[in-house]
Design a protein around this motif. Structure first.
Motif, short mmCIF file in Angstrom:
data_model
loop_
_atom_site.label_atom_id
_atom_site.label_comp_id
_atom_site.label_asym_id
_atom_site.label_seq_id
_atom_site.Cartn_x
_atom_site.Cartn_y
_atom_site.Cartn_z
N LEU A 12 40.59 25.27 37.13
CA LEU A 12 39.36 26.06 36.95
C LEU A 12 38.97 26.83 38.22
O LEU A 12 38.60 28.00 38.14
N PRO A 13 39.03 26.21 39.41
CA PRO A 13 38.78 27.01 40.62
C PRO A 13 39.75 28.17 40.77
O PRO A 13 39.40 29.23 41.30
N GLY A 14 40.99 27.99 40.30
CA GLY A 14 41.95 29.09 40.35
C GLY A 14 41.54 30.24 39.46
O GLY A 14 41.70 31.42 39.83
N ILE A 15 41.02 29.93 38.27
CA ILE A 15 40.52 30.99 37.38
C ILE A 15 39.34 31.71 38.03
O ILE A 15 39.21 32.93 37.95
N THR A 70 36.85 36.01 32.03
CA THR A 70 37.63 37.00 32.78
C THR A 70 37.89 38.23 31.94
O THR A 70 37.77 39.37 32.42
N LEU A 71 38.23 38.04 30.66
CA LEU A 71 38.52 39.17 29.78
C LEU A 71 37.29 40.03 29.55
O LEU A 71 37.35 41.27 29.64
N TYR A 72 36.15 39.39 29.25
CA TYR A 72 34.94 40.16 28.99
C TYR A 72 34.49 40.92 30.24
O TYR A 72 34.07 42.08 30.18
N GLY A 73 34.57 40.25 31.39
CA GLY A 73 34.20 40.93 32.63
C GLY A 73 35.11 42.11 32.91
O GLY A 73 34.66 43.20 33.31
N ALA A 127 38.94 35.77 38.97
CA ALA A 127 37.77 36.61 38.72
C ALA A 127 37.27 37.26 40.00
O ALA A 127 36.89 38.44 40.03
N LEU A 128 37.27 36.49 41.09
CA LEU A 128 36.85 37.04 42.38
C LEU A 128 37.80 38.13 42.84
O LEU A 128 37.38 39.16 43.39
N THR A 129 39.10 37.94 42.62
CA THR A 129 40.09 38.96 42.99
C THR A 129 39.85 40.26 42.23
O THR A 129 39.96 41.35 42.80
N LEU A 130 39.51 40.13 40.95
CA LEU A 130 39.19 41.33 40.17
C LEU A 130 38.00 42.07 40.77
O LEU A 130 37.99 43.30 40.88
N GLY A 131 36.97 41.30 41.15
CA GLY A 131 35.79 41.93 41.75
C GLY A 131 36.12 42.66 43.04
O GLY A 131 35.65 43.78 43.28
N MET A 132 36.94 42.05 43.88
CA MET A 132 37.32 42.70 45.14
C MET A 132 38.19 43.92 44.90
O MET A 132 38.10 44.93 45.61
N GLY A 165 43.39 24.89 45.90
CA GLY A 165 43.83 25.67 44.75
C GLY A 165 43.13 27.01 44.67
O GLY A 165 43.76 28.04 44.40
N PHE A 166 41.83 27.00 44.94
CA PHE A 166 41.08 28.25 44.97
C PHE A 166 41.60 29.16 46.09
O PHE A 166 41.77 30.37 45.90
#
Length: 624
Positions: free
Chosen positions: A504-507, A458-461, A511-516, A577-578
């Motif tokens: 892990l699905p939550g993480i 998540t940080l690198y992305g 990441a998906l939220t950041l993309g959106m 959870g996701f």
């Protein structure tokens, strides 16, 4: 001019400050601790136990970082916290507390378990700012898959129905030649058709969950009562729900922060215990048996004279009540927990004293009415048996005959004691036996590796996206990066406030939220550039760009939110959870992408009356 009123800025600042406060606890990590909770249903963790723990640790020259007494709605616990570097002292403290509280290791009264507690400062705890819980895949722990024996539950119900029918026939003076059970059917033999007709009429009025059929063999008139499909489904559902409820109460003793206990399929239960590494202890708690019995108390002077002489009268047994006072009870069992449908705390309408209100099944109601009618003025003991040893929960005096299956227990109880007693009576035993068919142990090192991998990805992305946005969109890109940071902060704060469990699905959902959220900011920036190409002034381009991009952002996020809600409703376990993180991330994404970023742009450019240029990247105008 592009300006926000003052109240909008105040709302945004307050939201971001609250988000920062409730995000902060997640950065302090956890400290080793020893947790003390009750092993027996009738033993309480109170202030006296707290003082004993303090003295025991002080006598062993062990200085913890803090000792906390936590009074919960169902069970109180004591947590002894140490510094993160004092893992060895944690083990020593466990041994000292075990010797102090459980001198009889064969029959321990308390659960003394190693645990991890949040290392959150006190000023944050005073604001109820707590970190998110970590799931099994991030923290490590134990995973069990249990299968409920539904056949045993149905057999138990059929036997209870058969016993109930014998009692009913005896009361109504209906003669029969025996009741034989064959699976879910009960075959009742009669010597005359008249007796069979009486029995059929009785069952139609009292047992609408049985289908009735006549069978004659020339010698006997037989009535076959079969449990209907609806009643079988009810038995299975009750067994599953009661076992899940009982498991919840038992797992509280392990001090698991956020256990997962969920139904899987028609007859299986998934149990996940994050942070628990002692598989044997977890199995012992899950498989523990407890039964409830109601017996009459022997308060005769002769009986207590023999007890004072050191002997127990014939036909009696000696037990201790919750205050440690010995009580003599009859060996004959009046009722068991199988006859109890429900137990709830309440108050007497006349005296306003705390009470426990019991609801018995039809058989239990009849037996209880007979016993109370014959024993007015005497005491009746409610005994809870665990690990073969019984303790008296309460021993009230019978004031009058009690019918209808509704029983009220009262007498010098506080509201807390009434609630505790109701809980003990409700969740004393499992409704059906269970078998562990799958067992997995997830080590803490694997959980730490998962956290590190998820955090790094998540940080690198985020870093790569931030560099691209700033280089490509300049000031607007920097504002977008700020909005993305606020988005992640608010999402983590919401999860912490809701005390959600991060897996892990939550993480992956973060990441998906950041993309959106990046997509929403790109739409805004490109729309502003498009307005500039159309010849709009910079102030108009800002206004039109945000307003026209909002419709597109809303459409895309609403459709994604619908998919997330569908996953939340129909999914289970990791899927749910996701979905939770995904749905919350959509809400924070809309707020930060549209409201927060617009407020910052208004602060930078809104007050410039003669604005000539926007730093939104290079603008390519179409050639004439």
């Amino acid at each position: 001019m592009n300006r926000y009123p003052l109240w909008k800025y105040i709302v945004i600042v307050v939201a971001l400050v609250i988000g920062l406060i409730y995000t902060t606890p997640n950065f302090f990590g956890e400290s080793p601790a020893v947790q003390i909770s009750s092993q027996k249903a009738t033993v309480k963790v109170d202030e006296q136990i707290y003082e004993r723990v303090q003295k025991a640790l002080s006598g062993a020259n062990i200085t913890p970082d803090g000792i906390f007494f936590e009074q919960g709605a169902q069970q109180s616990t004591i947590r002894v916290r140490f510094e993160p570097t004092q893992a060895e002292m944690q083990l020593q403290a466990k041994e000292v507390i075990e010797r102090e509280l459980n001198p009889d290791q064969a029959d321990p009264s308390f659960v003394v378990a190693l645990n991890l507690v949040p290392n959150t400062p006190q000023w944050l705890l005073s604001l109820h700012a707590l970190p998110m819980y970590l799931g099994l895949d991030l923290r490590g722990g134990v995973h069990f898959l249990l299968e409920v024996d539904m056949d045993a539950a149905i057999d138990k119900r059929a036997d209870a129905v058969a016993s109930d029918l014998r009692s009913q026939f005896r009361e109504e003076r209906i003669r029969h030649a025996g009741i034989t059970r064959n699976g879910t059917s009960l075959e009742i033999a009669f010597r005359s058709q008249e007796e069979r007709d009486k029995a059929r009429d009785l069952l139609r009025n009292t047992h609408n969950d049985l289908s009735l059929d006549d069978r004659d063999d020339g010698q006997m008139y037989r009535l076959v009562a079969t449990m209907t499909d609806a009643s079988l489904r009810e038995v299975r559902d009750y067994a599953l729900k009661q076992n899940i409820s009982t498991l919840h109460n038992r797992i509280n003793e392990l001090g698991v922060a956020e256990p997962v206990i969920a139904q899987q399929g028609a007859n299986r239960i998934v149990v996940q215990l994050p942070g628990v590494q002692d598989t044997a202890k977890a199995k012992e708690i899950l498989g523990r048996t407890a039964t409830l019995e109601i017996r009459m108390v022997d308060d005769s002077p002769e009986a207590y004279a023999q007890l004072a002489a050191g002997t127990v009268p014939f036909g009696d047994e000696r037990y201790l009540d919750r205050a440690g006072v010995p009580i003599l009870v009859k060996r004959q069992v009046v009722l068991t927990g199988d006859n109890l449908n429900d137990a709830q705390p309440g108050f007497d309408q006349q005296t306003q004293e705390p009470t426990v209100n019991l609801t018995l099944d039809s058989r239990g109601a009849r037996i209880f009415q007979d016993v109370t009618r014959d024993n007015v003025g005497k005491r009746m003991a409610i005994i809870l048996f665990e690990k073969g040893k019984g303790e008296v929960v309460t021993a009230p005096v019978i004031r009058q005959e009690i019918g209808g299956g509704r029983v009220q227990i009262s007498g010098r109880m506080t509201a807390t004691e009434a609630t505790d007693t109701a809980l003990l009576l409700r969740a004393g035993s499992l409704a059906a036996p269970m078998e562990i068919i799958e067992e997995r142990l997830v080590g803490p090192s694997l959980g730490a590796a998962n956290i590190e991998a998820g955090f790094r990805s998540t940080l690198y992305g985020f870093a790569v996206v931030s560099i691209f946005m700033i280089l490509y969109y300049q000031v607007f890109g920097a504002v977008s990066v700020f909005a993305l940071s606020c988005n992640v902060m608010l999402l983590v704060a919401l999860l912490s406030m809701l005390q959600a469990t991060l897996t892990l699905p939550g993480i992956a959902a973060i990441a998906l939220t950041l993309g959106m959220a990046v997509d929403a900011n790109v739409l805004i920036n490109e729309r502003v550039r498009e307005e500039l190409r159309e010849g709009r002034s910079p102030q108009q381009a800002i206004s039109e760009g945000f307003e026209r991009a909002f419709a597109t952002i809303l459409d895309s996020n609403v459709t994604s939110l619908i998919a997330g809600i569908a996953l939340l409703i129909f999914g289970s376990g990791p899927v749910r959870g996701f979905a939770v993180v995904h749905c919350l991330g959509i809400l924070t994404s809309i707020f930060t992408s549209v409201v927060v970023s617009r407020s910052v742009i208004n602060l930078i450019y809104g007050r410039q009356k003669k604005l000539k240029n926007l730093h939104v990247g290079q603008i390519w105008k179409p050639e004439d």
